[in-house]
Design an enzyme around this catalytic site. Sequence first.
Site, PDB file in Angstrom:
ATOM      1  N   CYS A 155      26.925   3.425  -9.472  1.00 30.57           N
ATOM      2  CA  CYS A 155      26.570   2.283  -9.143  1.00 30.57           C
ATOM      3  C   CYS A 155      25.711   1.572 -10.360  1.00 30.57           C
ATOM      4  O   CYS A 155      24.875   1.819 -11.275  1.00 30.57           O
ATOM      5  CB  CYS A 155      24.884   2.601  -8.445  1.00 30.57           C
ATOM      6  SG  CYS A 155      24.193   1.139  -7.315  1.00 30.57           S
TER       7      CYS A 155
ATOM      8  N   CYS B  57      27.480   1.076  -1.366  1.00 34.62           N
ATOM      9  CA  CYS B  57      26.848   0.772  -2.631  1.00 34.62           C
ATOM     10  C   CYS B  57      25.760   0.832  -1.907  1.00 34.62           C
ATOM     11  O   CYS B  57      24.294  -0.614  -1.831  1.00 34.62           O
ATOM     12  CB  CYS B  57      26.852  -0.914  -2.902  1.00 34.62           C
ATOM     13  SG  CYS B  57      26.373  -0.689  -4.410  1.00 34.62           S
TER      14      CYS B  57
ATOM     15  N   THR C 141      30.679   3.990  -2.968  1.00 36.33           N
ATOM     16  CA  THR C 141      31.281   3.143  -3.959  1.00 36.33           C
ATOM     17  C   THR C 141      33.440   2.615  -3.608  1.00 36.33           C
ATOM     18  O   THR C 141      33.611   3.857  -3.980  1.00 36.33           O
ATOM     19  CB  THR C 141      30.843   3.039  -4.952  1.00 36.33           C
ATOM     20  OG1 THR C 141      31.302   3.947  -5.525  1.00 36.33           O
ATOM     21  CG2 THR C 141      29.075   3.233  -4.942  1.00 36.33           C
TER      22      THR C 141
ATOM     23  N   GLU D  28      46.813  -2.650   7.989  1.00 36.80           N
ATOM     24  CA  GLU D  28      46.004  -4.110   7.505  1.00 36.80           C
ATOM     25  C   GLU D  28      46.240  -5.461   8.307  1.00 36.80           C
ATOM     26  O   GLU D  28      46.985  -5.569   8.035  1.00 36.80           O
ATOM     27  CB  GLU D  28      45.814  -3.614   6.101  1.00 36.80           C
ATOM     28  CG  GLU D  28      45.388  -4.626   5.119  1.00 36.80           C
ATOM     29  CD  GLU D  28      43.450  -4.968   5.425  1.00 36.80           C
ATOM     30  OE1 GLU D  28      43.000  -3.724   5.612  1.00 36.80           O
ATOM     31  OE2 GLU D  28      42.981  -5.622   6.391  1.00 36.80           O
TER      32      GLU D  28
HETATM   33  C1  LIG Z   1      27.028  -6.081  -1.670  1.00 42.48           C
HETATM   34  C2  LIG Z   1      28.423  -5.087  -2.138  1.00 42.48           C
HETATM   35  C3  LIG Z   1      28.103  -4.571  -3.097  1.00 42.48           C
HETATM   36  C4  LIG Z   1      29.155  -3.673  -3.734  1.00 42.48           C
HETATM   37  N1  LIG Z   1      29.126  -3.662  -4.858  1.00 42.48           N
HETATM   38  C5  LIG Z   1      29.370  -2.361  -5.002  1.00 42.48           C
HETATM   39  C6  LIG Z   1      29.437  -1.959  -6.749  1.00 42.48           C
HETATM   40  O1  LIG Z   1      28.704  -2.570  -7.664  1.00 42.48           O
HETATM   41  N2  LIG Z   1      30.491  -0.933  -7.189  1.00 42.48           N
HETATM   42  C7  LIG Z   1      31.387   0.169  -6.412  1.00 42.48           C
HETATM   43  O2  LIG Z   1      31.641   0.708  -6.793  1.00 42.48           O
HETATM   44  N3  LIG Z   1      31.481  -0.384  -4.990  1.00 42.48           N
HETATM   45  C8  LIG Z   1      30.716  -1.233  -4.736  1.00 42.48           C
HETATM   46  N4  LIG Z   1      30.726  -2.052  -3.499  1.00 42.48           N
HETATM   47  C9  LIG Z   1      31.396  -0.924  -2.208  1.00 42.48           C
HETATM   48  C10 LIG Z   1      32.756  -1.514  -2.125  1.00 42.48           C
HETATM   49  O3  LIG Z   1      32.685  -2.335  -2.038  1.00 42.48           O
HETATM   50  C11 LIG Z   1      33.084  -0.115  -1.031  1.00 42.48           C
HETATM   51  O4  LIG Z   1      32.481   1.204  -1.188  1.00 42.48           O
HETATM   52  C12 LIG Z   1      34.832  -0.048  -1.632  1.00 42.48           C
HETATM   53  O5  LIG Z   1      35.374  -1.248  -1.233  1.00 42.48           O
HETATM   54  C13 LIG Z   1      35.262   0.532  -0.455  1.00 42.48           C
HETATM   55  O6  LIG Z   1      36.672   0.540  -0.151  1.00 42.48           O
HETATM   56  P1  LIG Z   1      37.137   0.913   1.163  1.00 42.48           P
HETATM   57  O7  LIG Z   1      38.487   1.435   1.216  1.00 42.48           O
HETATM   58  O8  LIG Z   1      36.982   2.500   1.648  1.00 42.48           O
HETATM   59  O9  LIG Z   1      36.993  -0.213   2.568  1.00 42.48           O
HETATM   60  P2  LIG Z   1      37.156  -1.423   2.085  1.00 42.48           P
HETATM   61  O10 LIG Z   1      37.406  -2.183   1.139  1.00 42.48           O
HETATM   62  O11 LIG Z   1      36.193  -2.410   3.435  1.00 42.48           O
HETATM   63  O12 LIG Z   1      38.944  -1.795   3.521  1.00 42.48           O
HETATM   64  C14 LIG Z   1      38.684  -0.930   4.368  1.00 42.48           C
HETATM   65  C15 LIG Z   1      40.048  -1.878   5.130  1.00 42.48           C
HETATM   66  O13 LIG Z   1      40.434  -1.156   6.294  1.00 42.48           O
HETATM   67  C16 LIG Z   1      40.714  -2.251   7.238  1.00 42.48           C
HETATM   68  N5  LIG Z   1      40.221  -2.197   8.435  1.00 42.48           N
HETATM   69  C17 LIG Z   1      39.369  -2.034   8.930  1.00 42.48           C
HETATM   70  N6  LIG Z   1      39.559  -1.998  10.109  1.00 42.48           N
HETATM   71  C18 LIG Z   1      40.928  -1.863  10.214  1.00 42.48           C
HETATM   72  C19 LIG Z   1      42.207  -1.411  11.733  1.00 42.48           C
HETATM   73  N7  LIG Z   1      41.210  -0.905  13.103  1.00 42.48           N
HETATM   74  N8  LIG Z   1      42.735  -0.847  11.356  1.00 42.48           N
HETATM   75  C20 LIG Z   1      43.885  -1.151  10.458  1.00 42.48           C
HETATM   76  N9  LIG Z   1      42.637  -1.435   9.018  1.00 42.48           N
HETATM   77  C21 LIG Z   1      41.496  -1.732   8.648  1.00 42.48           C
HETATM   78  C22 LIG Z   1      39.623  -3.681   6.367  1.00 42.48           C
HETATM   79  O14 LIG Z   1      40.758  -4.704   7.115  1.00 42.48           O
HETATM   80  C23 LIG Z   1      39.984  -3.579   4.971  1.00 42.48           C
HETATM   81  O15 LIG Z   1      41.115  -3.734   4.258  1.00 42.48           O
HETATM   82  C24 LIG Z   1      29.752  -2.637  -2.632  1.00 42.48           C
HETATM   83  C25 LIG Z   1      30.023  -3.800  -1.786  1.00 42.48           C
HETATM   84  C26 LIG Z   1      29.199  -4.688  -1.330  1.00 42.48           C
HETATM   85  C27 LIG Z   1      29.272  -4.926   0.626  1.00 42.48           C
END
Ligand SMILES: Cc1cc2nc3c(=O)[nH]c(=O)nc-3n(C[C@H](O)[C@H](O)[C@H](O)COP(=O)(O)OP(=O)(O)OC[C@H]3O[C@@H](n4cnc5c(N)ncnc54)[C@H](O)[C@@H]3O)c2cc1C
Length: 398
Positions: A342, A165, A308, A39
């Site tokens: 949601c 989301c 989400t 990360e």
């Molecule tokens: C405006 C907004 C509102 C939202 N509202 C809600 C809500 O109300 N309820 C809800 O449940 N969800 C909500 N979400 C969605 C939620 O935040 C995401 O679905 C969730 O964070 C997904 O988790 P993830 O681990 O897949 O991705 P992320 O949490 O985005 O993590 C991805 C990680 O991968 C890392 N990364 C990227 N590229 C690389 C690489 N090449 N090598 C190594 N690491 C890398 C990044 O730095 C990051 O830390 C919302 C999102 C937004 C933007």
Amino acid sequence: MSAATQHHDVVIVGGGTAGLTVAARLLAAQPGLDVAVIEPSETHYYQPIWTLVGGGVFDREISARPEADYMPAEASWIRERVLDFDPEARVVTTDAGARVGYQQLVVCAGIQLNWSAVDGLEGQAGQGGICSNYAYETVSSTWKFLRGIEQGRAVFTFPPTPIKCGGAPQKITYLADDHLRRRGVRDRVEVVYCASTASIFGVDKYRRSLEKVVGRKQIETHFRRNLIAVRPSSREAIFEDLDGGQELVVKYDLLHVVPPQGAPDFIARSALASDAGWVEVDKHTLQHTRYPDVFSLGDCSSLPCAKTGAAVRKQAPVLVDNLLAHRAGEAPSARYHGYSSCPLVTGYGKLILAEFDYDGVPTESFPFDQSQERYSMYALKAYALPELYWNGMLRGRM
Ligand SMILES: Cc1cc2nc3c(=O)[nH]c(=O)nc-3n(C[C@H](O)[C@H](O)[C@H](O)COP(=O)(O)OP(=O)(O)OC[C@H]3O[C@@H](n4cnc5c(N)ncnc54)[C@H](O)[C@@H]3O)c2cc1C
């Protein structure tokens, strides 16, 4: 090809919501397992709160905490960015040139924001009335422009790609309406919602309630519309008709943009990708369809659920069970059924909590009709869920 420069039992690509949760759960289930998380970011963001930051309820700083405080102490944190996967050799390559070998790989690198997919948009969010809740860098501009608008038109978009989301584009529309009413200028500001979707929400039970909210608030809606260009100099947004009709040119004073989104490029061009670019996993077991040592969850996976953090909360225990079963030589038996949630903020102090599965069937947690707007559900989102996230989910406790 050179040998791996380091090797771990389990390598997790991405230490966001999914990566931190899976790391904590794996280490709790099997102390002593050699887990590495790759990360690059020093900061972790609780993105769901950005809706309320854009609406002026909280400052954006509330969403950011040091990654180091949430990385499990027993995990090896590799502060690099993954560039490439070699699933045949069971190795990933990083931007620092490291080759990291694994027995099992978990890919959870989130979704990519493609600002440049809209002509004229790149670099514009944060100025000239253009704002977005979708990035830490731009979320404060939503509140800045919302607070400042006295008359004219506030326009809200929703692109024709999967997004994280799917409710967030309409949540900020409702907060904007509420804010403008409280300030006494709503009769001078048109609120316009232009979405690529065919209706306000995909699950009927919640759609019916939300249509009433839209009607009560007198929000002008245009469905099957896709933002293809912005002209900042004349403050115009250009929308194509996804059903082949005429372009719509809308003058705006505030333009809240949800950027088109897609699989991260480094995943889309890799051997792990589906035709659409996501990490191709079985939708129930979260195991890769071609490489059994690879698992994926969260926004970058091919899981056909709403993207989400709430979905990640239900996916993580399934993935951990199945990964550990696979390590033990057993078939994966845990199943994810597409749960997502949601929390649809419909104003300050009001929220409809949608919860549903792969088939769009409501799977509600509370013993009341969640399609009704409630203060209790707003309080859950604003005050309880962030605590549960930081102290429960990321610690692998819920
Ligand atoms: C405006 C907004 C509102 C939202 N509202 C809600 C809500 O109300 N309820 C809800 O449940 N969800 C909500 N979400 C969605 C939620 O935040 C995401 O679905 C969730 O964070 C997904 O988790 P993830 O681990 O897949 O991705 P992320 O949490 O985005 O993590 C991805 C990680 O991968 C890392 N990364 C990227 N590229 C690389 C690489 N090449 N090598 C190594 N690491 C890398 C990044 O730095 C990051 O830390 C919302 C999102 C937004 C933007």
